[in-house]
Design a protein around this motif. Structure first.
Motif, short mmCIF file in Angstrom:
data_model
loop_
_atom_site.label_atom_id
_atom_site.label_comp_id
_atom_site.label_asym_id
_atom_site.label_seq_id
_atom_site.Cartn_x
_atom_site.Cartn_y
_atom_site.Cartn_z
N ASP A 177 0.84 -1.20 0.00
CA ASP A 177 0.00 0.00 0.00
C ASP A 177 0.88 1.26 0.00
O ASP A 177 2.09 1.19 0.17
CB ASP A 177 -0.94 0.01 1.21
CG ASP A 177 -0.20 0.11 2.53
OD1 ASP A 177 0.49 1.13 2.74
OD2 ASP A 177 -0.31 -0.81 3.35
N ARG A 178 0.24 2.41 -0.14
CA ARG A 178 0.98 3.65 -0.29
C ARG A 178 1.14 4.40 1.03
O ARG A 178 1.35 5.62 1.05
CB ARG A 178 0.32 4.54 -1.33
CG ARG A 178 0.41 3.94 -2.75
CD ARG A 178 -0.24 4.85 -3.77
NE ARG A 178 0.42 6.14 -3.84
CZ ARG A 178 1.51 6.37 -4.57
NH1 ARG A 178 2.07 5.39 -5.26
NH2 ARG A 178 2.04 7.58 -4.61
N GLY A 179 1.04 3.71 2.16
CA GLY A 179 1.37 4.33 3.42
C GLY A 179 2.84 4.69 3.47
O GLY A 179 3.63 4.25 2.62
N TYR A 180 3.24 5.49 4.44
CA TYR A 180 4.64 5.93 4.51
C TYR A 180 5.57 4.75 4.75
O TYR A 180 5.33 3.88 5.58
CB TYR A 180 4.82 6.95 5.64
CG TYR A 180 6.26 7.43 5.74
CD1 TYR A 180 6.76 8.33 4.81
CD2 TYR A 180 7.10 6.96 6.74
CE1 TYR A 180 8.08 8.75 4.86
CE2 TYR A 180 8.42 7.38 6.81
CZ TYR A 180 8.90 8.27 5.87
OH TYR A 180 10.21 8.68 5.92
N ARG A 181 6.66 4.75 4.00
CA ARG A 181 7.73 3.77 4.16
C ARG A 181 9.06 4.50 4.10
O ARG A 181 9.11 5.65 3.67
CB ARG A 181 7.64 2.70 3.07
CG ARG A 181 6.40 1.81 3.17
CD ARG A 181 5.78 1.52 1.82
NE ARG A 181 5.31 2.75 1.21
CZ ARG A 181 4.93 2.85 -0.07
NH1 ARG A 181 4.98 1.80 -0.87
NH2 ARG A 181 4.52 4.00 -0.57
N SER A 182 10.13 3.83 4.50
CA SER A 182 11.42 4.53 4.57
C SER A 182 12.58 3.61 4.29
O SER A 182 12.53 2.40 4.56
CB SER A 182 11.60 5.17 5.96
OG SER A 182 11.56 4.18 6.97
N ILE A 183 13.63 4.21 3.73
CA ILE A 183 14.92 3.54 3.54
C ILE A 183 15.97 4.47 4.12
O ILE A 183 16.02 5.66 3.79
CB ILE A 183 15.21 3.28 2.05
CG1 ILE A 183 14.18 2.30 1.47
CG2 ILE A 183 16.62 2.73 1.86
CD1 ILE A 183 14.30 2.08 -0.03
N ILE A 184 16.79 3.93 5.00
CA ILE A 184 17.78 4.74 5.71
C ILE A 184 19.16 4.13 5.53
O ILE A 184 19.38 2.98 5.92
CB ILE A 184 17.41 4.86 7.20
CG1 ILE A 184 16.01 5.49 7.35
CG2 ILE A 184 18.47 5.67 7.96
CD1 ILE A 184 15.39 5.30 8.72
N PHE A 185 20.05 4.88 4.91
CA PHE A 185 21.42 4.43 4.74
C PHE A 185 22.26 4.96 5.90
O PHE A 185 22.27 6.17 6.17
CB PHE A 185 22.00 4.97 3.43
CG PHE A 185 21.49 4.31 2.19
CD1 PHE A 185 22.20 3.29 1.58
CD2 PHE A 185 20.28 4.71 1.62
CE1 PHE A 185 21.74 2.68 0.42
CE2 PHE A 185 19.80 4.11 0.47
CZ PHE A 185 20.53 3.09 -0.14
N ILE A 186 22.97 4.07 6.58
CA ILE A 186 23.93 4.48 7.59
C ILE A 186 25.29 4.54 6.88
O ILE A 186 25.90 3.51 6.60
CB ILE A 186 23.98 3.50 8.78
CG1 ILE A 186 22.57 3.26 9.34
CG2 ILE A 186 24.92 4.04 9.86
CD1 ILE A 186 21.84 4.50 9.83
N THR A 187 25.72 5.75 6.55
CA THR A 187 26.98 5.87 5.84
C THR A 187 28.07 6.24 6.85
O THR A 187 28.38 5.45 7.73
CB THR A 187 26.88 6.88 4.67
OG1 THR A 187 26.58 8.19 5.17
CG2 THR A 187 25.82 6.44 3.67
N SER A 188 28.65 7.41 6.77
CA SER A 188 29.73 7.79 7.69
C SER A 188 30.15 9.23 7.40
O SER A 188 29.97 9.72 6.27
CB SER A 188 30.93 6.86 7.49
OG SER A 188 32.07 7.33 8.19
#
Length: 250
Positions: A130-141
């Motif tokens: 569905d089109r509810g909020y989703r997230s992708i989080i990159f832990i870089t540096s």
């Protein structure tokens, strides 16, 4: 219930993030290369509670990514948050003029190639829900923007992963998927144990304006509002979670 997949979530920064998400009501899947029967994994699962599962996965194995996400979603439901945290440091610190192709390729295979293709498949899965909020989080540096000539391959891999975060943010913004780049500074984990004395002295001498080591909890505190949608319209933002380390100073 929201579901977060955290790579490298069995220890260090990843475990700190997984704990924060579990505490906020997420189901949590942690994926890493560690033996499922190891004490590290057992302790992590005990700390995370009943809504957490562990999946053995080598992020370098891009062919295994669909099967990993199949298992996660079969067990816990649709993926709503992906935290790309798993990473490796430079195998050998030294003059970048002596850097071997083997060490360069190893770091890239984990910190960039594996991270990119796992995020790619996570995004595909999210688009299928569905089109509810989703997230992708990159832990870089902070090393995405700060030079350390004795670990060039690490800096290059993190700079490239930071660009990957921007690319995913631009591609997915219209789909209600927020993508962010969190850049930890000097964080007290097993990865930094070997340089603890060196950096403690430099922190005392003023390297970090906050005048202390960072903790996994510091990074987790930055992840949580991004995962829950509190900063949804700020997609593509870079967050320096480094106690002021990356501030340019005279």
């Amino acid at each position: 219930m929201s579901l977060a997949l955290v790579t490298g979530g069995q220890q260090g920064i990843g475990l700190g993030i997984a704990k924060a998400l579990a505490g906020a009501g997420f189901s949590v899947a942690i994926a890493a290369e560690a033996d499922p029967e190891s004490q590290t994994v057992r302790d992590a699962l005990a700390a995370l509670g009943a809504n957490a599962r562990y999946y053995r996965h080598d992020v370098r194995d891009t062919a295994a990514i669909p099967a990993l996400l199949d298992r996660v979603e079969d067990d816990l439901g649709p993926l709503t948050t992906f935290v790309s945290n798993a990473g490796v440091g430079a195998p050998v610190r030294g003059d970048m003029l002596d850097l071997s192709p083997e060490n360069f390729d190893f770091v890239m295979s984990v910190n960039l190639r594996g991270a990119f293709f796992l995020a790619q498949e996570a995004a595909r899965r999210m688009l299928g829900h569905d089109r509810g909020y989703r997230s992708i989080i990159f832990i870089t540096s902070v090393s995405a923007g700060m030079v350390s000539v004795e670990r060039a391959e690490y800096c290059i891999s993190k700079a490239a992963a930071a660009m990957a975060a921007k690319l995913f943010a631009a591609r997915l913004a219209a789909e209600n998927i927020g993508v962010f780049d969190i850049r930890p500074g000097i964080i007290e984990t097993a990865m930094t144990a070997g340089v603890r004395d060196r950096y403690t002295a430099r922190i005392k001498a003023g390297l970090v304006p906050a005048a202390r080591w960072g903790t996994p909890e510091d990074i987790a505190a930055a992840v949580l509002p991004l995962a829950t949608g509190a900063f949804a319209f700020a997609t593509g933002t870079v967050i320096a979670a480094d106690g002021g380390l990356s501030i340019s100073r005279l």
